[in-house]
Design an enzyme around this catalytic site. Structure first.
Site, PDB file in Angstrom:
ATOM      1  N   LYS A 281       0.829  -1.212   0.000  1.00  0.00           N
ATOM      2  CA  LYS A 281       0.000   0.000   0.000  1.00  0.00           C
ATOM      3  C   LYS A 281       0.862   1.261   0.000  1.00  0.00           C
ATOM      4  O   LYS A 281       0.498   2.257  -0.612  1.00  0.00           O
ATOM      5  CB  LYS A 281      -0.953  -0.004   1.201  1.00  0.00           C
ATOM      6  CG  LYS A 281      -2.069  -1.012   1.027  1.00  0.00           C
ATOM      7  CD  LYS A 281      -3.243  -0.733   1.934  1.00  0.00           C
ATOM      8  CE  LYS A 281      -4.374  -1.721   1.640  1.00  0.00           C
ATOM      9  NZ  LYS A 281      -5.476  -1.648   2.577  1.00  0.00           N
TER      10      LYS A 281
ATOM     11  N   LYS B 157      -3.482 -10.905  -6.695  1.00  0.00           N
ATOM     12  CA  LYS B 157      -4.780 -11.267  -6.127  1.00  0.00           C
ATOM     13  C   LYS B 157      -5.877 -10.387  -6.746  1.00  0.00           C
ATOM     14  O   LYS B 157      -5.593  -9.273  -7.211  1.00  0.00           O
ATOM     15  CB  LYS B 157      -4.767 -11.144  -4.600  1.00  0.00           C
ATOM     16  CG  LYS B 157      -4.838  -9.742  -4.060  1.00  0.00           C
ATOM     17  CD  LYS B 157      -5.153  -9.727  -2.550  1.00  0.00           C
ATOM     18  CE  LYS B 157      -5.223  -8.284  -2.076  1.00  0.00           C
ATOM     19  NZ  LYS B 157      -5.560  -8.090  -0.689  1.00  0.00           N
TER      20      LYS B 157
ATOM     21  N   LYS C 256      -9.929  -4.890  -5.053  1.00  0.00           N
ATOM     22  CA  LYS C 256     -10.855  -3.782  -5.296  1.00  0.00           C
ATOM     23  C   LYS C 256     -10.191  -2.657  -6.077  1.00  0.00           C
ATOM     24  O   LYS C 256     -10.831  -1.919  -6.791  1.00  0.00           O
ATOM     25  CB  LYS C 256     -11.271  -3.156  -3.956  1.00  0.00           C
ATOM     26  CG  LYS C 256     -12.129  -3.997  -3.081  1.00  0.00           C
ATOM     27  CD  LYS C 256     -12.214  -3.313  -1.716  1.00  0.00           C
ATOM     28  CE  LYS C 256     -12.836  -4.219  -0.695  1.00  0.00           C
ATOM     29  NZ  LYS C 256     -12.612  -3.782   0.680  1.00  0.00           N
TER      30      LYS C 256
HETATM   31  P1  TYM Z   1     -10.378  -6.440   3.081  1.00  0.00           P
HETATM   32  O1  TYM Z   1     -11.471  -5.465   3.263  1.00  0.00           O
HETATM   33  O2  TYM Z   1      -9.270  -6.111   2.143  1.00  0.00           O
HETATM   34  O3  TYM Z   1     -10.974  -7.830   2.619  1.00  0.00           O
HETATM   35  C1  TYM Z   1     -12.060  -8.433   3.303  1.00  0.00           C
HETATM   36  C2  TYM Z   1     -11.881  -9.939   3.313  1.00  0.00           C
HETATM   37  O4  TYM Z   1     -11.800 -10.443   1.979  1.00  0.00           O
HETATM   38  C3  TYM Z   1     -10.647 -11.270   1.850  1.00  0.00           C
HETATM   39  N1  TYM Z   1     -10.120 -11.137   0.482  1.00  0.00           N
HETATM   40  C4  TYM Z   1      -9.888 -12.174  -0.340  1.00  0.00           C
HETATM   41  N2  TYM Z   1     -10.063 -13.488  -0.184  1.00  0.00           N
HETATM   42  C5  TYM Z   1      -9.751 -14.286  -1.234  1.00  0.00           C
HETATM   43  N3  TYM Z   1      -9.276 -13.831  -2.396  1.00  0.00           N
HETATM   44  C6  TYM Z   1      -9.072 -12.506  -2.612  1.00  0.00           C
HETATM   45  N4  TYM Z   1      -8.640 -12.064  -3.782  1.00  0.00           N
HETATM   46  C7  TYM Z   1      -9.392 -11.600  -1.543  1.00  0.00           C
HETATM   47  N5  TYM Z   1      -9.336 -10.260  -1.403  1.00  0.00           N
HETATM   48  C8  TYM Z   1      -9.784  -9.991  -0.152  1.00  0.00           C
HETATM   49  C9  TYM Z   1      -9.680 -10.746   2.884  1.00  0.00           C
HETATM   50  O5  TYM Z   1      -8.725 -11.714   3.234  1.00  0.00           O
HETATM   51  C10 TYM Z   1     -10.605 -10.400   4.027  1.00  0.00           C
HETATM   52  O6  TYM Z   1     -10.888 -11.545   4.805  1.00  0.00           O
HETATM   53  N6  TYM Z   1      -7.656  -5.740   7.147  1.00  0.00           N
HETATM   54  C11 TYM Z   1      -8.837  -6.406   6.634  1.00  0.00           C
HETATM   55  C12 TYM Z   1     -10.133  -6.000   7.322  1.00  0.00           C
HETATM   56  C13 TYM Z   1     -10.105  -6.166   8.792  1.00  0.00           C
HETATM   57  C14 TYM Z   1     -10.227  -7.401   9.483  1.00  0.00           C
HETATM   58  C15 TYM Z   1     -10.162  -7.045  10.860  1.00  0.00           C
HETATM   59  C16 TYM Z   1     -10.395  -8.714   9.086  1.00  0.00           C
HETATM   60  C17 TYM Z   1      -9.947  -5.193   9.709  1.00  0.00           C
HETATM   61  N7  TYM Z   1     -10.001  -5.697  10.969  1.00  0.00           N
HETATM   62  C18 TYM Z   1     -10.237  -8.022  11.831  1.00  0.00           C
HETATM   63  C19 TYM Z   1     -10.480  -9.677  10.066  1.00  0.00           C
HETATM   64  C20 TYM Z   1     -10.395  -9.337  11.424  1.00  0.00           C
HETATM   65  C21 TYM Z   1      -8.974  -6.040   5.175  1.00  0.00           C
HETATM   66  O7  TYM Z   1      -8.493  -5.045   4.724  1.00  0.00           O
HETATM   67  O8  TYM Z   1      -9.778  -6.863   4.481  1.00  0.00           O
END
Ligand code: TYM
Length: 334
Positions: A115, A197, A200
């Site tokens: 990032k 991956k 978004k």
């Molecule tokens: P975020 O918002 O980027 O993504 C949300 C969830 O989607 C999963 N994910 C994927 N899984 C499979 N393939 C992909 N291409 C893919 N892209 C995203 C992510 O692994 C995630 O589970 N930091 C976290 C949000 C967060 C969080 C937490 C998660 C904040 N606090 C506490 C768990 C527990 C994030 O940015 O996810």
């Protein structure tokens, strides 16, 4: 434990449009786990501001995401669905945990490096300590299990390290959380470049399936997916594009890679690719319909936001007070 049930915490950022990766890697599993655990599902809007946001857009996206959690099948009566920014305990615990996290640990975080490279003009301290806020999210609810995609495993690991370090000093304050990943879908790749991956923030709209894409768009994107010239549907490292499509197909249909190979044996990509698209449409379409339906009911969604923020605050405050006492903050006089 809450009422004899183990606790689950997970969250998603209200940034950009959710992708199929978010759905198959996380949201879909959340629904299957929600009976077994006492669940907290947060819209982590505080994490979102580590990247510059347009305020009205952030507000809108946060509400859409919360609505989408319900549309995907999470019952808001059973699952605590709430905005992170409505529970001040997240920020308070994050500060405390910052004082138990080493710079060396944060320097190793690959998501920070990615990032920071992408937003070189705004490498703020929040982006750097992002994993600590995430640790606070999880530890605040004494979560036993955290369903995430593969890209978040490093953040789970640092959460465990911070919790163990804290417990070693102050006794058994935090539950040590375990990650949970589904059988298929934890690592969905870009449709245009399987080395990356699905994300978004990809500039190429054909690389990602967005949760709100209409059926025609979904099928078209799958038809255009980058594959190879082998012309055989095989689940193997040498065919990363096809491997990703099989992974998606399995996550949507519940089939195994072997069953999928058999089903498409002797059939070309021109049959396989649209079939993957159809499988995705059949999973996403009901979620989309329910989302549009729910979005009309403002009072219902408002009620959930209020009720669940109160519930989350109750449990968050319980842990926070315990932590504050342990580290020696003065008692509150009532
Ligand atoms: P975020 O918002 O980027 O993504 C949300 C969830 O989607 C999963 N994910 C994927 N899984 C499979 N393939 C992909 N291409 C893919 N892209 C995203 C992510 O692994 C995630 O589970 N930091 C976290 C949000 C967060 C969080 C937490 C998660 C904040 N606090 C506490 C768990 C527990 C994030 O940015 O996810």
């Amino acid at each position: 434990m809450i009422d004899g049930k183990k606790v689950l915490f997970s969250g998603m950022q209200s940034t950009g449009s959710l992708t199929l990766g978010n759905y198959l890697g996380a949201l879909k599993n959340w629904v299957t786990l929600s009976d077994e655990y006492e669940c907290f599902y947060s819209v982590v809007d505080m994490h979102s501001i580590t990247i510059r946001q347009e305020p009205s857009e952030l507000r809108k996206r946060a509400r859409n995401l919360l609505t989408l959690y319900i549309a995907a099948g999470l019952d808001p009566k059973k699952n605590c669905i709430y905005y992170q920014s409505h529970v001040s305990g997240h920020a308070e615990l994050a500060w405390i945990l910052n004082c138990f996290t080493y710079i060396g640990e944060l320097n190793r975080m690959t998501q920070f490096k990615d990032k920071a490279a992408k937003h070189a003009d705004n490498i703020n301290a929040g982006l750097y300590t992002y994993p600590v806020l995430m640790a606070a999210d999880i530890l605040l609810y004494q979560a036993d299990v955290v369903p995430v995609g593969k890209d978040q495993l490093q953040h789970l690991e640092i959460t465990r390290d911070i919790a163990q370090r804290f417990n070693a000093i102050y006794g058994e304050v935090f539950t040590i959380p375990e990650p949970y990943m589904g059988k298929a879908g934890a690592n969905i790749r870009s449709l245009q470049n399987p080395d990356k991956k699905m994300s978004k923030s990809d500039e190429n709209a054909n690389a990602s399936i967005y949760l709100m894409d209409d059926p025609d768009t979904i099928i078209r994107k799958f038809k255009r997916a980058v594959t190879d010239s082998e012309a055989s549907v095989r689940y193997r490292e040498e065919q990363p594009g096809i491997k990703n499509l099989i992974e998606i197909y399995c996550a949507c249909t519940g089939k195994t890679p072997e069953e999928t190979e058999k089903e498409f044996d002797g059939r070309g990509y021109s049959e396989f690719k649209p079939a993957v698209g159809e499988a995705v449409v059949s999973v996403l379409k009901p979620v989309q319909d329910r989302f549009y339906e729910l979005s009309k009911d403002k009072a219902y969604i408002d009620g959930i936001i209020k009720e669940n923020a109160e519930k989350a605050n109750y449990y968050a405050t319980k842990t926070l007070r315990k932590v504050q006492k342990k580290i020696g903050f003065p008692e509150r006089i009532r």
